[in-house]
Scaffold this motif. Structure first.
Motif, PDB file in Angstrom:
ATOM      1  N   ALA A  35      -5.138   5.257 -15.224  1.00 30.61           N
ATOM      2  CA  ALA A  35      -4.313   5.398 -14.071  1.00 30.61           C
ATOM      3  C   ALA A  35      -4.532   4.156 -13.245  1.00 30.61           C
ATOM      4  O   ALA A  35      -3.607   4.010 -12.345  1.00 30.61           O
ATOM      5  N   LYS A  36      -5.835   3.530 -13.282  1.00 28.19           N
ATOM      6  CA  LYS A  36      -5.950   2.553 -12.297  1.00 28.19           C
ATOM      7  C   LYS A  36      -5.309   1.198 -12.620  1.00 28.19           C
ATOM      8  O   LYS A  36      -4.856   0.465 -11.908  1.00 28.19           O
ATOM      9  N   GLU A  37      -5.255   0.987 -14.118  1.00 25.59           N
ATOM     10  CA  GLU A  37      -4.516   0.042 -14.628  1.00 25.59           C
ATOM     11  C   GLU A  37      -2.920  -0.023 -14.421  1.00 25.59           C
ATOM     12  O   GLU A  37      -2.336  -0.890 -14.208  1.00 25.59           O
ATOM     13  N   LEU A  38      -2.388   1.386 -14.343  1.00 26.55           N
ATOM     14  CA  LEU A  38      -0.967   1.307 -14.232  1.00 26.55           C
ATOM     15  C   LEU A  38      -0.717   1.051 -12.370  1.00 26.55           C
ATOM     16  O   LEU A  38       0.020   0.314 -12.323  1.00 26.55           O
ATOM     17  N   GLU A  39      -1.748   1.398 -11.745  1.00 29.64           N
ATOM     18  CA  GLU A  39      -1.680   1.197 -10.174  1.00 29.64           C
ATOM     19  C   GLU A  39      -1.639  -0.273 -10.160  1.00 29.64           C
ATOM     20  O   GLU A  39      -0.900  -0.949  -9.221  1.00 29.64           O
ATOM     21  N   ARG A  40      -2.736  -0.917 -10.717  1.00 34.06           N
ATOM     22  CA  ARG A  40      -2.758  -2.333 -10.676  1.00 34.06           C
ATOM     23  C   ARG A  40      -1.379  -2.882 -11.158  1.00 34.06           C
ATOM     24  O   ARG A  40      -1.035  -3.967 -10.510  1.00 34.06           O
ATOM     25  N   THR A  41      -0.982  -2.434 -12.293  1.00 39.19           N
ATOM     26  CA  THR A  41       0.204  -3.175 -12.795  1.00 39.19           C
ATOM     27  C   THR A  41       1.484  -3.129 -12.019  1.00 39.19           C
ATOM     28  O   THR A  41       2.348  -3.887 -11.699  1.00 39.19           O
ATOM     29  N   GLU A  42       1.689  -1.885 -11.411  1.00 38.09           N
ATOM     30  CA  GLU A  42       2.761  -1.658 -10.376  1.00 38.09           C
ATOM     31  C   GLU A  42       2.583  -2.479  -9.184  1.00 38.09           C
ATOM     32  O   GLU A  42       3.731  -2.995  -8.676  1.00 38.09           O
ATOM     33  N   THR A  43       1.569  -2.599  -8.634  1.00 38.63           N
ATOM     34  CA  THR A  43       1.340  -3.735  -7.768  1.00 38.63           C
ATOM     35  C   THR A  43       1.669  -5.194  -7.905  1.00 38.63           C
ATOM     36  O   THR A  43       2.207  -5.912  -7.244  1.00 38.63           O
ATOM     37  N   TYR A  44       1.215  -5.662  -9.402  1.00 41.79           N
ATOM     38  CA  TYR A  44       1.827  -6.941  -9.558  1.00 41.79           C
ATOM     39  C   TYR A  44       3.243  -7.105  -9.772  1.00 41.79           C
ATOM     40  O   TYR A  44       3.815  -7.914  -9.480  1.00 41.79           O
ATOM     41  N   PHE A  45       3.910  -5.717 -10.160  1.00 38.72           N
ATOM     42  CA  PHE A  45       5.147  -5.861 -10.464  1.00 38.72           C
ATOM     43  C   PHE A  45       5.941  -5.976  -9.048  1.00 38.72           C
ATOM     44  O   PHE A  45       7.077  -6.714  -8.941  1.00 38.72           O
ATOM     45  N   ARG A  46       5.424  -5.419  -8.158  1.00 37.87           N
ATOM     46  CA  ARG A  46       5.919  -5.411  -6.753  1.00 37.87           C
ATOM     47  C   ARG A  46       5.969  -7.097  -6.169  1.00 37.87           C
ATOM     48  O   ARG A  46       6.695  -7.361  -5.282  1.00 37.87           O
ATOM     49  N   LEU A  47       4.881  -7.604  -6.560  1.00 40.32           N
ATOM     50  CA  LEU A  47       4.621  -8.864  -6.068  1.00 40.32           C
ATOM     51  C   LEU A  47       5.179  -9.968  -7.046  1.00 40.32           C
ATOM     52  O   LEU A  47       5.251 -11.073  -6.907  1.00 40.32           O
ATOM     53  N   GLY A  48       5.796  -9.364  -8.241  1.00 42.65           N
ATOM     54  CA  GLY A  48       6.630 -10.363  -8.858  1.00 42.65           C
ATOM     55  C   GLY A  48       6.041 -11.050 -10.069  1.00 42.65           C
ATOM     56  O   GLY A  48       6.619 -11.741 -10.720  1.00 42.65           O
ATOM     57  N   SER A  49       4.791 -10.848 -10.221  1.00 39.88           N
ATOM     58  CA  SER A  49       3.941 -11.490 -11.477  1.00 39.88           C
ATOM     59  C   SER A  49       3.888 -10.477 -12.559  1.00 39.88           C
ATOM     60  O   SER A  49       3.018 -11.022 -13.509  1.00 39.88           O
ATOM     61  N   ALA A  50       4.415  -9.311 -12.664  1.00 35.21           N
ATOM     62  CA  ALA A  50       4.472  -8.414 -13.906  1.00 35.21           C
ATOM     63  C   ALA A  50       5.910  -8.178 -14.045  1.00 35.21           C
ATOM     64  O   ALA A  50       6.643  -7.630 -13.238  1.00 35.21           O
ATOM     65  N   ALA A  51       6.307  -7.850 -15.449  1.00 36.96           N
ATOM     66  CA  ALA A  51       7.566  -7.410 -15.867  1.00 36.96           C
ATOM     67  C   ALA A  51       7.462  -5.815 -15.921  1.00 36.96           C
ATOM     68  O   ALA A  51       6.522  -5.233 -15.660  1.00 36.96           O
ATOM     69  N   LYS A  52       8.735  -5.339 -15.569  1.00 27.18           N
ATOM     70  CA  LYS A  52       8.880  -3.752 -15.642  1.00 27.18           C
ATOM     71  C   LYS A  52       8.517  -3.170 -17.134  1.00 27.18           C
ATOM     72  O   LYS A  52       7.814  -2.201 -17.122  1.00 27.18           O
ATOM     73  N   SER A  53       8.833  -4.109 -18.162  1.00 29.72           N
ATOM     74  CA  SER A  53       8.159  -3.473 -19.242  1.00 29.72           C
ATOM     75  C   SER A  53       6.560  -3.411 -19.435  1.00 29.72           C
ATOM     76  O   SER A  53       6.044  -2.453 -19.943  1.00 29.72           O
ATOM     77  N   ASP A  54       6.047  -4.109 -18.308  1.00 22.14           N
ATOM     78  CA  ASP A  54       4.335  -4.032 -18.385  1.00 22.14           C
ATOM     79  C   ASP A  54       4.167  -2.772 -17.715  1.00 22.14           C
ATOM     80  O   ASP A  54       3.163  -1.974 -18.187  1.00 22.14           O
TER      81      ASP A  54
END
Length: 316
Positions: free
Chosen positions: A43-62
């Protein structure tokens, strides 16, 4: 004596079954804790990845991969919880309380120093204390005495007897002595010479039963030796697996840290992160499994060498 020893060994087997079910319950409770930690981590990793996605440093597939990872960990948690319930039912059944309501168990017993004694010392201890071997020894002793009993009619028998009678009559209508006594003693010798074939047959059967009891005792000792060697191997294997698991946990923690750092700076993928999480969860589960396997094998070894302390039954 043989029957008493058999009952005692049966009680030890009951203790072994209850103890093994108890350690299995502790195993699945610990695995449930591991599943809960893995779920929280996902759950924490998903939250962290969603934060990276909003910042533009992670893709939606991640983000989608992490969501799939979270759903899988939720399923693992449900499976672990069901295993706990099943293990509790198995423990209640072993305790002859199949419909018992949930009760608390002490979880502090899930620890050990992984000590394994020498196999030869264990075998000698089993020969001295194991109750089923004592039962076989008592049975052999009884069968040998049956041979002596069956041989008794081969020889003449001597009977000694002594009889004494005294009569006292106060009737006025009896003439002569009013008091009399009589003593008879003697001996007799008898020898049944017409039934010797049946006696020889019974004696031969008693000898055969004694020989069978002797072979059964030797086979029981061989079975004990094989069982102790197998349990000794299980203890050594579980101890080694626990040591490897501890090292693997440290390695998995470091791999997870590096995977997070690489993903944060864009040098790693979500798949690397998920693999590191899965490896850590598997390492923790392996350590729990190795410890419980060792404790169960240790319980079986205690029964195999006659160490189990059978509690005294208390009436309600």
């Amino acid at each position: 004596k043989a029957a008493e020893a058999t009952v005692g060994y049966t009680r030890e087997q009951v203790v072994e079954d209850v103890t093994s079910a108890y350690f299995n319950l502790l195993r699945y409770r610990k695995l449930l804790e591991v599943a809960q930690e893995t779920l929280d981590q996902a759950a924490k990793e998903l939250e962290r990845t969603e934060t990276y996605f909003r910042l533009g440093s992670a893709a939606k597939s991640d983000v989608l991969q992490q969501r799939v990872r979270l759903e899988n960990t939720k399923l693992d948690f449900v499976v672990a919880d069901n295993n706990v319930k099943k293990a509790f039912a198995d423990l209640a059944f072993a305790m002859n309380r199949p419909m018992a309501a949930a009760f608390e168990v002490d979880t502090s017993e899930l620890e050990t120093d992984y000590f394994v004694a020498d196999v030869e010392e264990l075998y000698l201890e089993a020969l001295a204390h194991r109750l089923d071997l004592k039962s076989s020894e008592y049975t052999l002793e009884a069968r040998r005495k049956d041979v002596t009993t069956a041989s008794a009619n081969l020889w003449p028998s001597l009977d000694l007897f002594l009889r004494h009678s005294r009569t006292e009559n106060d009737s006025p209508y009896k003439f002569g002595s009013q008091k009399s006594s009589n003593t008879v003693y003697g001996y007799g010798v008898s020898w049944n010479v017409f039934d010797r074939l049946q006696v020889w047959t019974g004696r031969s059967q008693a000898k055969a039963n004694a020989r069978i009891a002797e072979y059964q005792l030797e086979q029981a000792r061989l079975n004990v030796q094989v069982e102790i060697r197998q349990l000794h191997n299980q203890l050594v294997e579980a101890s080694e697996r626990a040591a490897v698991s501890r090292e693997t946990i440290e390695q998995s923690l470091e791999e997870l840290r590096l995977a997070r750092e690489r993903f944060r700076v864009g040098a790693g993928t979500t798949l690397d992160l998920i693999v590191a999480q899965a490896n850590l969860a598997n390492s923790r589960a392996s350590e729990v499994g190795a410890m419980c396997d060792f404790l169960i094998a240790e319980t079986m070894m205690n029964r195999a060498v006659g160490r189990l302390v059978v509690p005294v039954a208390v009436e309600d």
